[in-house]
Write a protein that holds these residues in place. Sequence first.
Motif, PDB file in Angstrom:
ATOM      1  N   THR A  17      24.103  46.432  -4.186  1.00  0.00           N
ATOM      2  CA  THR A  17      23.302  46.992  -3.010  1.00  0.00           C
ATOM      3  C   THR A  17      24.053  46.728  -1.849  1.00  0.00           C
ATOM      4  N   LEU A  18      24.578  47.683  -1.001  1.00  0.00           N
ATOM      5  CA  LEU A  18      25.121  47.576   0.229  1.00  0.00           C
ATOM      6  C   LEU A  18      24.318  47.697   1.409  1.00  0.00           C
ATOM      7  N   TYR A  19      24.056  46.880   2.378  1.00  0.00           N
ATOM      8  CA  TYR A  19      23.430  46.789   3.310  1.00  0.00           C
ATOM      9  C   TYR A  19      24.383  47.348   4.609  1.00  0.00           C
ATOM     10  N   THR A  20      24.009  48.323   5.147  1.00  0.00           N
ATOM     11  CA  THR A  20      24.680  48.790   6.439  1.00  0.00           C
ATOM     12  C   THR A  20      23.894  49.113   7.743  1.00  0.00           C
ATOM     13  N   GLY A  21      24.398  49.106   8.775  1.00  0.00           N
ATOM     14  CA  GLY A  21      23.440  49.452   9.922  1.00  0.00           C
ATOM     15  C   GLY A  21      24.392  50.617  10.961  1.00  0.00           C
ATOM     16  N   ALA A  22      23.526  51.057  11.886  1.00  0.00           N
ATOM     17  CA  ALA A  22      24.172  51.966  12.628  1.00  0.00           C
ATOM     18  C   ALA A  22      25.473  51.488  13.421  1.00  0.00           C
ATOM     19  N   ASP A  23      25.488  50.405  13.724  1.00  0.00           N
ATOM     20  CA  ASP A  23      26.727  49.876  14.615  1.00  0.00           C
ATOM     21  C   ASP A  23      27.965  49.489  13.701  1.00  0.00           C
TER      22      ASP A  23
ATOM     23  N   LEU B 130      33.907  48.587   9.257  1.00  0.00           N
ATOM     24  CA  LEU B 130      33.766  47.676   8.498  1.00  0.00           C
ATOM     25  C   LEU B 130      33.081  48.303   6.975  1.00  0.00           C
ATOM     26  N   CYS B 131      31.947  49.210   7.380  1.00  0.00           N
ATOM     27  CA  CYS B 131      30.995  49.711   6.600  1.00  0.00           C
ATOM     28  C   CYS B 131      31.760  50.600   5.684  1.00  0.00           C
ATOM     29  N   THR B 132      32.699  51.470   6.395  1.00  0.00           N
ATOM     30  CA  THR B 132      33.590  52.553   5.621  1.00  0.00           C
ATOM     31  C   THR B 132      34.468  51.955   4.620  1.00  0.00           C
ATOM     32  N   GLN B 133      35.017  50.567   5.208  1.00  0.00           N
ATOM     33  CA  GLN B 133      35.942  49.975   4.421  1.00  0.00           C
ATOM     34  C   GLN B 133      34.976  49.461   3.044  1.00  0.00           C
ATOM     35  N   ALA B 134      33.922  48.980   3.219  1.00  0.00           N
ATOM     36  CA  ALA B 134      32.923  48.389   2.242  1.00  0.00           C
ATOM     37  C   ALA B 134      32.964  49.405   1.102  1.00  0.00           C
ATOM     38  N   ARG B 135      32.573  50.596   1.621  1.00  0.00           N
ATOM     39  CA  ARG B 135      31.977  51.623   0.838  1.00  0.00           C
ATOM     40  C   ARG B 135      33.285  52.327  -0.072  1.00  0.00           C
ATOM     41  N   ASP B 136      34.464  52.314   0.674  1.00  0.00           N
ATOM     42  CA  ASP B 136      35.729  52.706   0.007  1.00  0.00           C
ATOM     43  C   ASP B 136      36.125  51.725  -1.033  1.00  0.00           C
TER      44      ASP B 136
ATOM     45  N   GLN C 205      24.050  39.928   9.085  1.00  0.00           N
ATOM     46  CA  GLN C 205      25.164  40.804   9.559  1.00  0.00           C
ATOM     47  C   GLN C 205      25.365  42.046   8.408  1.00  0.00           C
ATOM     48  N   VAL C 206      26.027  42.981   9.048  1.00  0.00           N
ATOM     49  CA  VAL C 206      26.382  43.975   7.928  1.00  0.00           C
ATOM     50  C   VAL C 206      27.597  44.188   8.161  1.00  0.00           C
ATOM     51  N   PRO C 207      28.467  44.798   6.907  1.00  0.00           N
ATOM     52  CA  PRO C 207      28.074  44.822   5.715  1.00  0.00           C
ATOM     53  C   PRO C 207      27.503  43.616   5.083  1.00  0.00           C
ATOM     54  N   THR C 208      26.567  43.782   4.193  1.00  0.00           N
ATOM     55  CA  THR C 208      26.304  42.882   3.458  1.00  0.00           C
ATOM     56  C   THR C 208      26.098  43.357   2.133  1.00  0.00           C
ATOM     57  N   LEU C 209      26.693  42.706   1.029  1.00  0.00           N
ATOM     58  CA  LEU C 209      26.782  43.211  -0.424  1.00  0.00           C
ATOM     59  C   LEU C 209      25.703  42.130  -1.210  1.00  0.00           C
TER      60      LEU C 209
ATOM     61  N   ALA D 289      34.538  41.126   2.902  1.00  0.00           N
ATOM     62  CA  ALA D 289      35.624  40.258   2.501  1.00  0.00           C
ATOM     63  C   ALA D 289      35.914  40.804   0.724  1.00  0.00           C
ATOM     64  N   PRO D 290      36.921  41.661   0.955  1.00  0.00           N
ATOM     65  CA  PRO D 290      37.393  41.998  -0.282  1.00  0.00           C
ATOM     66  C   PRO D 290      37.610  41.165  -1.304  1.00  0.00           C
ATOM     67  N   GLY D 291      38.126  39.882  -1.040  1.00  0.00           N
ATOM     68  CA  GLY D 291      38.383  38.813  -2.107  1.00  0.00           C
ATOM     69  C   GLY D 291      36.951  38.160  -2.729  1.00  0.00           C
ATOM     70  N   SER D 292      36.172  37.886  -1.661  1.00  0.00           N
ATOM     71  CA  SER D 292      34.668  37.387  -2.167  1.00  0.00           C
ATOM     72  C   SER D 292      33.809  38.505  -2.839  1.00  0.00           C
ATOM     73  N   TRP D 293      34.033  39.657  -2.350  1.00  0.00           N
ATOM     74  CA  TRP D 293      33.328  40.682  -3.078  1.00  0.00           C
ATOM     75  C   TRP D 293      34.011  41.047  -4.251  1.00  0.00           C
ATOM     76  N   GLY D 294      35.014  40.945  -4.584  1.00  0.00           N
ATOM     77  CA  GLY D 294      35.671  41.269  -5.906  1.00  0.00           C
ATOM     78  C   GLY D 294      35.413  40.140  -6.826  1.00  0.00           C
ATOM     79  N   SER D 295      35.461  38.852  -6.398  1.00  0.00           N
ATOM     80  CA  SER D 295      35.127  37.763  -7.408  1.00  0.00           C
ATOM     81  C   SER D 295      33.569  38.029  -7.573  1.00  0.00           C
ATOM     82  N   ALA D 296      32.747  38.227  -6.642  1.00  0.00           N
ATOM     83  CA  ALA D 296      31.307  38.217  -7.125  1.00  0.00           C
ATOM     84  C   ALA D 296      31.117  39.259  -8.167  1.00  0.00           C
ATOM     85  N   ILE D 297      31.570  40.496  -7.862  1.00  0.00           N
ATOM     86  CA  ILE D 297      31.324  41.656  -8.759  1.00  0.00           C
ATOM     87  C   ILE D 297      32.249  41.236 -10.259  1.00  0.00           C
ATOM     88  N   ASP D 298      33.249  40.557 -10.094  1.00  0.00           N
ATOM     89  CA  ASP D 298      33.994  40.267 -11.478  1.00  0.00           C
ATOM     90  C   ASP D 298      33.029  39.226 -12.378  1.00  0.00           C
TER      91      ASP D 298
END
Length: 151
Positions: A72-78, A82-88, A121-125, A136-145
Amino acid sequence: MKALVCLIACALLASASAQEVFRWTDKNGKVHYGDQPPPEADAKAANLVKNRVSADGESFETRRAAQMAPLTLYTGADCKELCTQARDFLKKRKLPYSEQSITTPEQLAAFSRQSGQQTPQVPTLQVGTRYIEGFAPGSWGSAIDVAGYPK
């Protein structure tokens, strides 16, 4: 002579493995696979890749990881860039995820209680029960792996 017989056998096996496989659900909800679906079935061609059956393009590993540790990706209006990068990032890995936008103070308070974060804070995965603040692509990638999603 033996080489010719072996060559013919290999050609036959190769053509047999290239046959199309179909997936359909019967009236009782049971899923079936076969080379010829019944005429009344709404069958779809299934991809067989490395013994992983997929009718919708998702691998078995992806579906299993999504059941065990949904994303689940948590985003906000502001949160624009970063949220676009997270989605991508998630789309590039072809990961199934849901997105929740935090827009009201009530949603922020509920998210804070749920995630255990004092000032979220957002984005939060969210990967299963784990929350990773900030993109943080590294942390996100590690957790996903670690959750079992394929690379």
